[in-house]
Scaffold this motif. Sequence first.
Motif, PDB file in Angstrom:
ATOM      1  N   TRP A 162      21.032  19.217 -35.571  1.00 61.66           N
ATOM      2  CA  TRP A 162      21.933  20.103 -34.843  1.00 61.66           C
ATOM      3  C   TRP A 162      21.811  21.514 -35.394  1.00 61.66           C
ATOM      4  O   TRP A 162      21.854  21.725 -36.605  1.00 61.66           O
ATOM      5  CB  TRP A 162      23.366  19.588 -34.969  1.00 61.66           C
ATOM      6  CG  TRP A 162      24.375  20.442 -34.253  1.00 61.66           C
ATOM      7  CD1 TRP A 162      24.222  21.073 -33.059  1.00 61.66           C
ATOM      8  CD2 TRP A 162      25.691  20.757 -34.705  1.00 61.66           C
ATOM      9  NE1 TRP A 162      25.359  21.755 -32.725  1.00 61.66           N
ATOM     10  CE2 TRP A 162      26.286  21.576 -33.717  1.00 61.66           C
ATOM     11  CE3 TRP A 162      26.437  20.411 -35.829  1.00 61.66           C
ATOM     12  CZ2 TRP A 162      27.584  22.066 -33.832  1.00 61.66           C
ATOM     13  CZ3 TRP A 162      27.725  20.892 -35.942  1.00 61.66           C
ATOM     14  CH2 TRP A 162      28.291  21.711 -34.947  1.00 61.66           C
TER      15      TRP A 162
ATOM     16  N   TYR B 144      31.767  17.707 -42.606  1.00 62.66           N
ATOM     17  CA  TYR B 144      31.900  18.439 -41.345  1.00 62.66           C
ATOM     18  C   TYR B 144      33.310  18.988 -41.107  1.00 62.66           C
ATOM     19  O   TYR B 144      33.461  20.176 -40.782  1.00 62.66           O
ATOM     20  CB  TYR B 144      31.462  17.543 -40.186  1.00 62.66           C
ATOM     21  CG  TYR B 144      31.603  18.167 -38.823  1.00 62.66           C
ATOM     22  CD1 TYR B 144      30.992  19.381 -38.498  1.00 62.66           C
ATOM     23  CD2 TYR B 144      32.353  17.530 -37.820  1.00 62.66           C
ATOM     24  CE1 TYR B 144      31.120  19.942 -37.237  1.00 62.66           C
ATOM     25  CE2 TYR B 144      32.486  18.081 -36.561  1.00 62.66           C
ATOM     26  CZ  TYR B 144      31.867  19.288 -36.271  1.00 62.66           C
ATOM     27  OH  TYR B 144      31.987  19.839 -35.022  1.00 62.66           O
TER      28      TYR B 144
ATOM     29  N   TYR C 130      33.112  23.197 -30.773  1.00 59.41           N
ATOM     30  CA  TYR C 130      32.711  22.200 -31.765  1.00 59.41           C
ATOM     31  C   TYR C 130      32.600  20.807 -31.137  1.00 59.41           C
ATOM     32  O   TYR C 130      33.528  20.358 -30.471  1.00 59.41           O
ATOM     33  CB  TYR C 130      33.711  22.167 -32.913  1.00 59.41           C
ATOM     34  CG  TYR C 130      33.647  23.390 -33.782  1.00 59.41           C
ATOM     35  CD1 TYR C 130      32.795  23.450 -34.883  1.00 59.41           C
ATOM     36  CD2 TYR C 130      34.438  24.497 -33.488  1.00 59.41           C
ATOM     37  CE1 TYR C 130      32.744  24.597 -35.673  1.00 59.41           C
ATOM     38  CE2 TYR C 130      34.388  25.640 -34.276  1.00 59.41           C
ATOM     39  CZ  TYR C 130      33.534  25.686 -35.366  1.00 59.41           C
ATOM     40  OH  TYR C 130      33.466  26.810 -36.142  1.00 59.41           O
ATOM     41  N   PRO C 131      31.487  20.132 -31.361  1.00 56.54           N
ATOM     42  CA  PRO C 131      31.349  18.761 -30.858  1.00 56.54           C
ATOM     43  C   PRO C 131      32.175  17.799 -31.715  1.00 56.54           C
ATOM     44  O   PRO C 131      32.421  18.069 -32.901  1.00 56.54           O
ATOM     45  CB  PRO C 131      29.853  18.482 -31.005  1.00 56.54           C
ATOM     46  CG  PRO C 131      29.426  19.347 -32.145  1.00 56.54           C
ATOM     47  CD  PRO C 131      30.274  20.589 -32.058  1.00 56.54           C
ATOM     48  N   PRO C 132      32.579  16.669 -31.151  1.00 53.71           N
ATOM     49  CA  PRO C 132      33.306  15.678 -31.962  1.00 53.71           C
ATOM     50  C   PRO C 132      32.395  15.051 -33.007  1.00 53.71           C
ATOM     51  O   PRO C 132      31.178  14.956 -32.813  1.00 53.71           O
ATOM     52  CB  PRO C 132      33.755  14.644 -30.923  1.00 53.71           C
ATOM     53  CG  PRO C 132      32.797  14.805 -29.782  1.00 53.71           C
ATOM     54  CD  PRO C 132      32.447  16.264 -29.742  1.00 53.71           C
ATOM     55  N   SER C 133      32.980  14.602 -34.088  1.00 55.86           N
ATOM     56  CA  SER C 133      32.198  14.049 -35.204  1.00 55.86           C
ATOM     57  C   SER C 133      31.360  12.851 -34.772  1.00 55.86           C
ATOM     58  O   SER C 133      30.238  12.659 -35.256  1.00 55.86           O
ATOM     59  CB  SER C 133      33.145  13.632 -36.340  1.00 55.86           C
ATOM     60  OG  SER C 133      33.845  14.745 -36.838  1.00 55.86           O
ATOM     61  N   VAL C 134      31.889  12.033 -33.862  1.00 55.65           N
ATOM     62  CA  VAL C 134      31.176  10.809 -33.472  1.00 55.65           C
ATOM     63  C   VAL C 134      29.868  11.105 -32.747  1.00 55.65           C
ATOM     64  O   VAL C 134      28.986  10.240 -32.669  1.00 55.65           O
ATOM     65  CB  VAL C 134      32.074   9.921 -32.585  1.00 55.65           C
ATOM     66  CG1 VAL C 134      33.268   9.413 -33.374  1.00 55.65           C
ATOM     67  CG2 VAL C 134      32.531  10.680 -31.340  1.00 55.65           C
ATOM     68  N   SER C 135      29.732  12.319 -32.200  1.00 57.44           N
ATOM     69  CA  SER C 135      28.512  12.645 -31.451  1.00 57.44           C
ATOM     70  C   SER C 135      27.407  13.222 -32.325  1.00 57.44           C
ATOM     71  O   SER C 135      26.283  13.424 -31.857  1.00 57.44           O
ATOM     72  CB  SER C 135      28.830  13.656 -30.345  1.00 57.44           C
ATOM     73  OG  SER C 135      29.154  14.930 -30.902  1.00 57.44           O
ATOM     74  N   LEU C 136      27.706  13.480 -33.584  1.00 58.05           N
ATOM     75  CA  LEU C 136      26.749  14.193 -34.439  1.00 58.05           C
ATOM     76  C   LEU C 136      25.619  13.328 -35.013  1.00 58.05           C
ATOM     77  O   LEU C 136      24.486  13.819 -35.123  1.00 58.05           O
ATOM     78  CB  LEU C 136      27.493  14.887 -35.585  1.00 58.05           C
ATOM     79  CG  LEU C 136      28.388  16.055 -35.163  1.00 58.05           C
ATOM     80  CD1 LEU C 136      29.134  16.613 -36.368  1.00 58.05           C
ATOM     81  CD2 LEU C 136      27.562  17.157 -34.505  1.00 58.05           C
TER      82      LEU C 136
ATOM     83  N   GLY D 239      23.581  11.157 -33.946  1.00 60.44           N
ATOM     84  CA  GLY D 239      22.390  11.045 -33.114  1.00 60.44           C
ATOM     85  C   GLY D 239      21.587  12.323 -33.004  1.00 60.44           C
ATOM     86  O   GLY D 239      20.489  12.309 -32.433  1.00 60.44           O
ATOM     87  N   ARG D 240      22.093  13.420 -33.539  1.00 61.65           N
ATOM     88  CA  ARG D 240      21.388  14.702 -33.454  1.00 61.65           C
ATOM     89  C   ARG D 240      20.457  14.948 -34.638  1.00 61.65           C
ATOM     90  O   ARG D 240      19.789  15.978 -34.689  1.00 61.65           O
ATOM     91  CB  ARG D 240      22.393  15.851 -33.361  1.00 61.65           C
ATOM     92  CG  ARG D 240      23.321  15.756 -32.152  1.00 61.65           C
ATOM     93  CD  ARG D 240      24.067  17.055 -31.960  1.00 61.65           C
ATOM     94  NE  ARG D 240      25.028  16.976 -30.855  1.00 61.65           N
ATOM     95  CZ  ARG D 240      25.649  18.028 -30.323  1.00 61.65           C
ATOM     96  NH1 ARG D 240      25.403  19.243 -30.811  1.00 61.65           N
ATOM     97  NH2 ARG D 240      26.514  17.878 -29.344  1.00 61.65           N
TER      98      ARG D 240
END
Length: 332
Positions: A45, A142, A161-167, A169-170
């Motif tokens: 990310w 984070y 800001y994206p949610p933590s659960v989506s990070l 996979g990046r």
Amino acid sequence: MTAITAPTVQAGSLKTTPPAASGTNQEPINLYKLGMLFVVKCSYWSCRAGNEPDELDLTPDRITARAIASFGTKDLLDPDKTRKVFQQLEKKARHVLEKHSRPFAAASAHFVPWNHVQTVIEQLQALKVEFDQAVQQFLGDYPSLRSQWQAQHPEVPDACYPPSVSLPGRFRLSWHAFKVTGAPQLTPVEDIEMELEQRRARDEQVALMEKNLQRECQQFVEQYVLGFRKEVAEFCDQVIDQKGQVHGKTLNAIRDRIDRFHAMNVFGDTDAASKLAKLKQQIAGLSGQDLAQQPDVAEKLNRACQALKSHILNPEAIHQLTGRLKRRVVLD
């Protein structure tokens, strides 16, 4: 009709005894018997987001005037503690591959000789462990990284800001190994004229693909040999520029370059190899202080490097060498 296929390569089970280099004989040159193609892939990310017009206090007229232009980006977290950490790890991984390889046009890959494959895999595996640890550290930090950055930059909206659960996979560091091979054999078809016509068309496509891959492999062999000869010319230039009075670090670098040439000389450039072996023998035991205090020795080294550079970059000699090698390239 895949021309490049991926075999299974495991660090623990990999055969580390490489086939003998082609040498001066006239045996066919099969790239897969001499090494593998590697591709390093890294994603993470960026910790950035695009700017919106209202964030920049743009008027409607100015927004319309810049409708096809970008409004730029903003950092969402401290780049030194986030993005730059992963950038550095990616840089290290690509350096590992570049150190033991040569670029190969097909698949944007790098060709690694067999005697370097185990080293490349082990070093990449170590960097992957480091990368994965950095990811876990980042994911754990984070929330605090975000709050610290927003405290310093209150203009950054929460919605960026994206949610933590989506990070998770990046983030990924991986590599793939391939072999250079010809097209697979086609299964014969009997009795049906339409199928036979389709087979003839496929045969033509396969033949064209093999011809193109053959050409790419031939060009790679030429570029590989020329590339390492140019590396030799580079250190010769260093000696020539200083008229032989080089520092001890430069001498050590020259010895390392010579060792690298021998280790990567999978196509049997015996002419350059013999000249480098002679040079290494000549500089054995020499120090930068010796060259500074003995002008005659420095001058001999200077002349030796001038002669070496002239010899290994001789266009006619290179053309003859690469022509012989290219004619020996096979796919299977």
